[in-house]
Scaffold this motif. Structure first.
Motif, short mmCIF file in Angstrom:
data_model
loop_
_atom_site.label_atom_id
_atom_site.label_comp_id
_atom_site.label_asym_id
_atom_site.label_seq_id
_atom_site.Cartn_x
_atom_site.Cartn_y
_atom_site.Cartn_z
N ASP A 188 11.37 53.88 -14.15
CA ASP A 188 12.45 52.91 -14.32
C ASP A 188 11.87 51.52 -14.09
O ASP A 188 11.65 51.12 -12.95
CB ASP A 188 13.56 53.22 -13.33
CG ASP A 188 14.74 52.26 -13.42
OD1 ASP A 188 14.72 51.34 -14.27
OD2 ASP A 188 15.69 52.44 -12.64
N THR A 189 11.62 50.78 -15.16
CA THR A 189 11.03 49.45 -15.01
C THR A 189 11.98 48.49 -14.29
O THR A 189 11.54 47.55 -13.64
CB THR A 189 10.61 48.85 -16.37
OG1 THR A 189 11.74 48.80 -17.24
CG2 THR A 189 9.50 49.68 -17.00
N ASP A 190 13.29 48.74 -14.38
CA ASP A 190 14.24 47.93 -13.60
C ASP A 190 13.95 48.08 -12.11
O ASP A 190 14.02 47.10 -11.36
CB ASP A 190 15.68 48.35 -13.88
CG ASP A 190 16.30 47.65 -15.07
OD1 ASP A 190 15.63 46.78 -15.69
OD2 ASP A 190 17.45 47.98 -15.40
N GLN A 191 13.63 49.28 -11.67
CA GLN A 191 13.32 49.52 -10.25
C GLN A 191 12.05 48.76 -9.85
O GLN A 191 11.99 48.15 -8.80
CB GLN A 191 13.18 51.03 -9.98
CG GLN A 191 13.01 51.39 -8.53
CD GLN A 191 11.56 51.40 -8.08
OE1 GLN A 191 10.65 51.63 -8.86
NE2 GLN A 191 11.34 51.11 -6.81
N TRP A 192 11.03 48.78 -10.72
CA TRP A 192 9.79 48.06 -10.43
C TRP A 192 10.08 46.57 -10.22
O TRP A 192 9.69 45.97 -9.23
CB TRP A 192 8.81 48.15 -11.58
CG TRP A 192 8.31 49.47 -12.01
CD1 TRP A 192 8.53 50.69 -11.44
CD2 TRP A 192 7.48 49.71 -13.15
NE1 TRP A 192 7.89 51.67 -12.14
CE2 TRP A 192 7.24 51.09 -13.20
CE3 TRP A 192 6.94 48.90 -14.12
CZ2 TRP A 192 6.46 51.68 -14.18
CZ3 TRP A 192 6.15 49.48 -15.11
CH2 TRP A 192 5.92 50.86 -15.14
N VAL A 193 10.74 45.99 -11.22
CA VAL A 193 10.93 44.55 -11.23
C VAL A 193 11.95 44.12 -10.16
O VAL A 193 11.79 43.06 -9.54
CB VAL A 193 11.31 44.05 -12.64
CG1 VAL A 193 11.56 42.56 -12.65
CG2 VAL A 193 10.21 44.41 -13.64
N ALA A 199 12.13 43.43 -20.85
CA ALA A 199 13.59 43.37 -20.70
C ALA A 199 13.97 43.34 -19.22
O ALA A 199 14.88 42.60 -18.82
CB ALA A 199 14.24 44.56 -21.40
N SER A 200 13.28 44.12 -18.39
CA SER A 200 13.55 44.12 -16.95
C SER A 200 13.22 42.77 -16.33
O SER A 200 13.96 42.28 -15.47
CB SER A 200 12.75 45.23 -16.25
OG SER A 200 13.18 46.50 -16.68
#
Length: 157
Positions: A79-84, A135-136
């Protein structure tokens, strides 16, 4: 007077001098890009490669053969949202994602290179981590950066 003192200090400390044609020393002024880099202060680097999923096989110059079965790329939860979001919470102002490293595998959809996410079973060959990462970054208002390794490429030997 202060400018001369600061200039002398820079010359003594850093060996930096910006002499004009009249022999006067001026303090160098950073460009907008240099200033933005200084103001960024803290950033993060995210790296993911086929070698993440192949313990012990990670450096082609040490004799490792290319990873033939690219379906080893199979993260269970990505989940790139979690990374960022984590980067943002720690105060990072930019994030860099390594989209191709020593394996030569590409983390984006490629019509040209079959050694990419288009050819893996994970995500039905439709995920594009580069696009998701950018996008994230936009969502969390962090500047995205992309790293593409070109020095090593196990796929192409």
């Amino acid at each position: 007077m202060l400018v001369r003192l600061l200039s002398a200090f820079c010359v003594l400390l850093f060996g930096v001098s910006n002499l004009t044609a009249q022999g006067k020393t001026e303090i160098p002024i950073p460009t907008e890009v240099q200033l933005a880099w200084q103001e960024a202060e803290l950033g993060v680097l995210f790296q993911l490669d086929l070698h993440t999923f192949t313990p012990g096989k990670w450096w082609p110059s040490r004799g490792d053969a290319p990873i033939e079965d690219i379906n080893v790329f199979n993260p269970k939860q990505l989940d790139t949202d979690q990374w960022v979001s984590a980067a943002k919470n720690m105060g990072a102002k930019f994030a860099i994602f390594t989209v191709s490293h020593v394996s030569g595998f590409r983390m984006w959809q490629s019509d040209v290179n079959p050694y990419s996410l288009r050819s893996v079973k994970w995500g039905n060959g439709k995920r594009d981590l580069l696009a998701e990462f950018v996008a994230s970054c936009k969502k969390y208002e962090i500047k995205p950066g992309i790293f593409i390794g070109t020095r090593q490429n196990a796929h192409l030997n």
